[in-house]
Every structure is written in C-alpha cells, then in structure tokens.
Write a protein that holds these residues in place. Structure first.
Motif, short mmCIF file in Angstrom:
data_model
loop_
_atom_site.label_atom_id
_atom_site.label_comp_id
_atom_site.label_asym_id
_atom_site.label_seq_id
_atom_site.Cartn_x
_atom_site.Cartn_y
_atom_site.Cartn_z
N ASN A 20 -10.68 -7.01 -24.09
CA ASN A 20 -10.02 -8.15 -24.73
C ASN A 20 -9.24 -9.06 -23.80
O ASN A 20 -8.88 -10.16 -24.19
N HIS A 21 -8.96 -8.58 -22.60
CA HIS A 21 -8.19 -9.39 -21.65
C HIS A 21 -8.84 -9.32 -20.26
O HIS A 21 -8.25 -8.79 -19.31
N PRO A 22 -10.06 -9.86 -20.12
CA PRO A 22 -10.74 -9.79 -18.82
C PRO A 22 -10.00 -10.53 -17.71
O PRO A 22 -10.27 -10.31 -16.53
N GLU A 23 -9.05 -11.40 -18.09
CA GLU A 23 -8.26 -12.13 -17.09
C GLU A 23 -7.20 -11.25 -16.44
O GLU A 23 -6.61 -11.62 -15.41
N ILE A 24 -6.95 -10.07 -17.00
CA ILE A 24 -5.93 -9.17 -16.46
C ILE A 24 -6.60 -8.13 -15.56
O ILE A 24 -7.54 -7.45 -15.96
N ASN A 25 -6.12 -8.01 -14.33
CA ASN A 25 -6.57 -6.95 -13.43
C ASN A 25 -5.84 -5.66 -13.80
O ASN A 25 -4.61 -5.66 -13.96
N VAL A 26 -6.60 -4.57 -13.90
CA VAL A 26 -6.00 -3.25 -14.14
C VAL A 26 -5.93 -2.54 -12.79
O VAL A 26 -6.94 -2.40 -12.09
N ILE A 27 -4.73 -2.12 -12.45
CA ILE A 27 -4.48 -1.47 -11.16
C ILE A 27 -4.04 -0.03 -11.43
O ILE A 27 -3.32 0.23 -12.39
N THR A 28 -4.47 0.89 -10.60
CA THR A 28 -3.95 2.25 -10.67
C THR A 28 -3.72 2.75 -9.25
O THR A 28 -3.90 1.99 -8.29
N SER A 29 -3.33 3.98 -9.11
CA SER A 29 -3.00 4.46 -7.76
C SER A 29 -3.55 5.85 -7.49
O SER A 29 -3.92 6.58 -8.40
N ILE A 30 -3.60 6.15 -6.21
CA ILE A 30 -3.91 7.50 -5.74
C ILE A 30 -2.70 7.96 -4.93
O ILE A 30 -2.23 7.25 -4.05
N SER A 31 -2.20 9.13 -5.28
CA SER A 31 -1.02 9.67 -4.60
C SER A 31 -1.44 10.47 -3.39
O SER A 31 -2.37 11.26 -3.45
N ASP A 32 -0.72 10.26 -2.30
CA ASP A 32 -0.87 11.09 -1.10
C ASP A 32 0.19 12.18 -1.20
O ASP A 32 1.38 11.92 -1.06
N LEU A 33 -0.25 13.40 -1.49
CA LEU A 33 0.69 14.48 -1.76
C LEU A 33 1.40 14.98 -0.51
O LEU A 33 2.31 15.78 -0.61
N LYS A 34 1.02 14.46 0.66
CA LYS A 34 1.69 14.87 1.89
C LYS A 34 2.83 13.94 2.24
O LYS A 34 3.83 14.36 2.82
N THR A 35 2.69 12.65 1.89
CA THR A 35 3.66 11.67 2.43
C THR A 35 4.91 11.37 1.60
O THR A 35 5.84 10.87 2.16
N PRO A 36 5.14 11.56 0.45
CA PRO A 36 4.64 11.20 -0.87
C PRO A 36 4.65 9.69 -1.12
O PRO A 36 5.66 9.12 -1.48
N GLU A 37 3.50 9.07 -0.91
CA GLU A 37 3.33 7.63 -1.15
C GLU A 37 2.09 7.43 -2.02
O GLU A 37 1.30 8.35 -2.20
N MET A 38 1.95 6.22 -2.54
CA MET A 38 0.79 5.90 -3.36
C MET A 38 0.08 4.69 -2.80
O MET A 38 0.71 3.76 -2.31
N GLN A 39 -1.26 4.71 -2.88
CA GLN A 39 -2.09 3.55 -2.57
C GLN A 39 -2.60 2.99 -3.90
O GLN A 39 -2.92 3.77 -4.80
N HIS A 40 -2.73 1.67 -3.99
CA HIS A 40 -3.03 1.04 -5.27
C HIS A 40 -4.41 0.38 -5.24
O HIS A 40 -4.78 -0.25 -4.24
#
Length: 194
Positions: free
Chosen positions: A69-89
């Motif tokens: 219903n909203h193709p104009e919206i980008n859906v973003i999610t992340s992957i967590s680096d369990l060693k650093t603790p940081e996330m890439q999106h």
C-alpha cells in the motif's frame, strides 16, 4: 522493582501468552501501526524482524502492508554483529530472502546497505515501556547505540505487546527516549508531533 527484574517479569509474561492471545495482540498492534503511518510523510522506516517463537511483536504484517500500500516508503531492517555490538542497516523488499541466522534471528540475504542518516522513523522493540517514553529492551544496548547515530529529526516509535507502565522505569543516561509508543491497547505520543 529494578530494571533487570522488570525485564525478567515482562519477558516471562510475554512468553506465557496463549497462541490466541499472541495473535490477537499482534492483530491489534498491526492495526495501530497502519493507523500511525497513515498521512505521515516518512520515506524510510526501519523495522525490526521478529523472532515469533519468542513471541516478539510480529512486524511482518505491517511490513507486507507497506509493500502493498505504500511503495513510496523504503522498508529498512538490520543485521546485528554480536561481537561488536553494532548493527548494519539494509533496505528490504518482496524479492529479498529473509532467513533465520544460527540464533534464530531473521536476517535479509543479499540486501543493499542503507545509510543510517536517511532513516526517518525507527520502530524500536520494547519488552515493556513507560508512559514517559522510556523502554526496557534486552539489555545489550544495540538499539541505544543505533538511535544515537540517527538524525536528530528521526522519529522513534517504541513497540510492545505489553501495556505501558507508569514512571520512568529506571531510565539510564544512555537510554534513548521514544517519541511515541504503540501497544495493542494504545498509541501514546510524547515529545514530537505525530
């Protein structure tokens, strides 16, 4: 009750939800989220992918709603680096394969990296939240680090299957306050127009 005890108590409450009650709360939550996004001008919404076996809030119906219903919206999610603790999106769409990693956390495969500064709304998982905009997560600090790096205009929307608590639930200095929270039972704004 201290923060660790609240985390343990509300995780326990969530895990003991019956299948029917878990489904009911998720349906209500999805309705609240669809209502929230209506007439907003968000272009890039970051959404966590749930571990439904742990009865985390199921965001997949809302993601599917945005794609349809909203193709104009980008859906973003992340992957967590369990060693650093940081996330890439990463930007995800219907073509992206989502698979659980070895810990059972759903992650996108072959998705494109997305710049954090362009994210204008973040759905933040909460085990439980308060009516003052504070949250209790899993205690690892991934989201606090992530939110600190977002633009000052990014909207933080806390998501929980539990009702909100009174008080500040032992907020620490590094804890990022939510701009609003959504539960199956209510939408609660705090300090930003929504």
């Amino acid at each position: 009750m201290d923060k660790q005890t609240l985390r343990k108590v509300y995780l326990g409450k969530r895990k003991t939800l019956s299948t029917l009650e878990y489904q009911r709360r998720n349906q209500l939550l999805t309705t609240q989220l669809i209502s929230f996004v209506r007439n907003k001008h968000f272009k890039n919404i970051h959404i966590f992918l749930p571990i439904t076996s742990q009865k985390e809030p199921d965001t997949f119906p809302f993601i599917y709603h945005l794609w349809e219903n909203h193709p104009e919206i980008n859906v973003i999610t992340s992957i967590s680096d369990l060693k650093t603790p940081e996330m890439q999106h990463y930007r995800i769409d219907k073509q992206i394969v989502i698979q659980p990693n070895k810990w059972g956390i759903p992650e996108p495969r072959n998705a494109s990296l997305f710049p954090i500064e362009r994210i204008d709304c973040v759905l933040v998982p909460m085990i439980v939240g308060s009516k003052t905009g504070h949250r209790i997560g899993y205690g690892k600090g991934y989201y606090d680090r992530f939110l600190q790096k977002c633009s000052s205009s990014t909207f933080f929307l806390g998501i929980s299957l539990s009702p909100l608590l009174e008080g500040n639930i032992y907020a620490d200095k590094h804890d990022q306050k939510m701009n609003a929270t959504v539960t199956p039972f209510q939408m609660h704004p705090f300090n930003k127009e929504y």
